[in-house]
Write a protein that holds these residues in place. Structure first.
Motif, PDB file in Angstrom:
ATOM      1  N   SER A  32    -114.291 -15.331 -22.582  1.00  0.00           N
ATOM      2  CA  SER A  32    -113.121 -14.626 -23.722  1.00  0.00           C
ATOM      3  C   SER A  32    -112.615 -13.154 -22.787  1.00  0.00           C
ATOM      4  N   LEU A  33    -111.644 -13.865 -22.014  1.00  0.00           N
ATOM      5  CA  LEU A  33    -110.726 -12.785 -21.277  1.00  0.00           C
ATOM      6  C   LEU A  33    -109.383 -12.824 -22.206  1.00  0.00           C
ATOM      7  N   ARG A  34    -108.426 -11.997 -21.446  1.00  0.00           N
ATOM      8  CA  ARG A  34    -106.941 -12.130 -22.394  1.00  0.00           C
ATOM      9  C   ARG A  34    -106.681 -13.701 -22.624  1.00  0.00           C
ATOM     10  N   GLN A  35    -106.833 -14.493 -21.690  1.00  0.00           N
ATOM     11  CA  GLN A  35    -107.029 -15.905 -21.828  1.00  0.00           C
ATOM     12  C   GLN A  35    -108.350 -16.405 -21.622  1.00  0.00           C
ATOM     13  N   HIS A  93    -118.843 -11.260 -16.421  1.00  0.00           N
ATOM     14  CA  HIS A  93    -118.566 -12.678 -17.107  1.00  0.00           C
ATOM     15  C   HIS A  93    -118.422 -14.008 -16.379  1.00  0.00           C
ATOM     16  N   LEU A  94    -118.044 -13.362 -14.953  1.00  0.00           N
ATOM     17  CA  LEU A  94    -118.044 -14.744 -14.128  1.00  0.00           C
ATOM     18  C   LEU A  94    -118.598 -14.379 -12.715  1.00  0.00           C
ATOM     19  N   ASP A  95    -119.224 -15.448 -12.196  1.00  0.00           N
ATOM     20  CA  ASP A  95    -119.620 -15.491 -10.880  1.00  0.00           C
ATOM     21  C   ASP A  95    -119.012 -16.825 -10.199  1.00  0.00           C
ATOM     22  N   LEU A  96    -118.536 -16.670  -8.927  1.00  0.00           N
ATOM     23  CA  LEU A  96    -118.138 -17.459  -7.897  1.00  0.00           C
ATOM     24  C   LEU A  96    -119.395 -17.577  -6.836  1.00  0.00           C
ATOM     25  N   GLU A  97    -120.349 -18.222  -7.039  1.00  0.00           N
ATOM     26  CA  GLU A  97    -121.254 -18.399  -5.961  1.00  0.00           C
ATOM     27  C   GLU A  97    -120.890 -19.271  -4.653  1.00  0.00           C
ATOM     28  N   PHE A  98    -121.126 -18.555  -3.440  1.00  0.00           N
ATOM     29  CA  PHE A  98    -120.672 -18.990  -2.260  1.00  0.00           C
ATOM     30  C   PHE A  98    -121.786 -19.103  -1.448  1.00  0.00           C
ATOM     31  N   GLY A  99    -122.916 -19.954  -1.757  1.00  0.00           N
ATOM     32  CA  GLY A  99    -124.010 -20.025  -0.897  1.00  0.00           C
ATOM     33  C   GLY A  99    -124.793 -18.725  -0.963  1.00  0.00           C
ATOM     34  N   ASP A 100    -125.378 -18.056  -0.335  1.00  0.00           N
ATOM     35  CA  ASP A 100    -126.231 -17.015  -0.458  1.00  0.00           C
ATOM     36  C   ASP A 100    -125.580 -15.634  -1.237  1.00  0.00           C
ATOM     37  N   ARG A 101    -124.254 -15.836  -1.100  1.00  0.00           N
ATOM     38  CA  ARG A 101    -123.543 -14.634  -1.928  1.00  0.00           C
ATOM     39  C   ARG A 101    -122.762 -14.998  -3.020  1.00  0.00           C
ATOM     40  N   ARG A 109    -113.763  -4.301 -20.867  1.00  0.00           N
ATOM     41  CA  ARG A 109    -112.571  -4.387 -22.039  1.00  0.00           C
ATOM     42  C   ARG A 109    -112.060  -5.893 -21.968  1.00  0.00           C
ATOM     43  N   ARG A 110    -112.398  -6.698 -21.199  1.00  0.00           N
ATOM     44  CA  ARG A 110    -112.115  -8.099 -21.290  1.00  0.00           C
ATOM     45  C   ARG A 110    -110.371  -8.146 -21.346  1.00  0.00           C
TER      46      ARG A 110
END
Length: 270
Positions: A32-35, A93-101, A109-110
């Motif tokens: 639930s961000l602005r969109q 709210h959000l993770d982009l996993e790139f292998g070990d990082r 405030r979203r």
DNA sequence: ATCGGGACCTGCTTGC
DNA sequence: TGCAAGCAGGTCCCGA
């Protein structure tokens, strides 16, 4: 948090750790961000390699070969590169996993955004954006041309992203002070010389803030510290009641377009 | 066409 | 100490 200098500092901070690296997984904890964050983002990005990170206005554009992820930090967002398995906080709210990082988006405030734009077309949100203040094309002549016939107060004009992008509430006040122009001056009444002063002040103020941010880039990863320019003493912003560093008169605050606006009655004229 | 106001959210500071 | 009000770095949408 972010005005253009912080977004640019963020871009420079995260890029070296992620460029050319392949997404292994996407985790959405709260869409639930602005969109809404697209629910299928994991499916969209897993196995894809990040090609580039560019900035347009305050948007970060993470380009893949089949489309582009748009990130916006809103009022309170931040991005960090951290190690895999770092426990998330309440507003992560959000993770982009790139292998070990992991590239982690935090936004209490979203008001931020994470949107996917497939293909090569730019996202529609980018379509109506104004000129980049650090582009060569932005100068006094541009500002003079763009402002003829307009009665909008100068501060609101420079903050309107349909005209000029990236000038937020802090740097609008700072730039107008540097150019010695009262924030309420109708923009269309500025002559060529004051337009040139204002354009130069905007470029200079933003440029200096980006440079100050650059000094803290090495701390960007694994750190929650604020970028250097944020600790920097502003000339007028958030300094109501204190003496103006230029002339010593007392700095005032007024409301303009629902935002606090700081100015020096000694330096700045209509 | 331009402009002003309200809306979206949470957290921190201020004042009673 | 507790509680409510006010304020915060952005942007979109609506109506006048």
């Amino acid at each position: 948090m972010p005005e253009l200098p912080e977004v640019e500092t963020t871009r420079r901070g995260i890029a070296p750790h992620l460029l050319g690296v392949t997404v292994s997984r996407v985790v959405i904890r709260n869409p639930s961000l602005r969109q809404p964050i697209p629910a299928d983002l994991d499916l969209t990005l897993s196995g894809r390699t990040l090609q580039s990170i560019r900035r347009r206005a305050k948007y970060l554009l993470l380009a893949f070969d089949h489309g582009c992820l748009l990130l916006h930090l809103g009022m309170s967002g931040s991005l960090r590169v951290i190690g895999l398995n770092t426990p998330p906080g309440k507003h992560d709210h959000l993770d982009l996993e790139f292998g070990d990082r992991v590239l982690r988006l935090r936004d209490p405030r979203r008001f931020g955004l994470a949107l996917w734009q497939p293909g090569a077309e730019p996202h529609p949100l980018l379509g109506r954006l104004g000129i980049e203040p650090l582009d060569d094309a932005f100068d006094g002549a541009w500002l003079y041309r763009a402002s003829r016939g307009r009665k909008t107060p100068a501060k609101q004009f420079v903050m309107d992203g349909h005209h000029i992008v990236g000038v937020g509430n802090i740097y609008a006040s700072e730039s107008l002070h540097s150019a010695r122009i009262h924030p309420a001056t109708p923009i269309g009444t500025l002559g060529p010389r004051r337009c040139a002063r204002l354009a130069e002040a905007i470029r200079q103020t933003l440029g200096a803030a980006i440079e100050a941010g650059g000094s803290t880039l090495r701390d960007f990863v694994h750190s929650d510290g604020k970028p250097g320019y944020f600790q920097h003493r502003h000339q007028v912003y958030d300094r109501a009641g204190q003496p103006c560093p230029q002339c010593g008169r007392t700095i005032r605050v007024m409301q303009m377009g629902q935002r606090s606006t700081y100015y020096c009655p000694g330096c700045q004229h209509r």
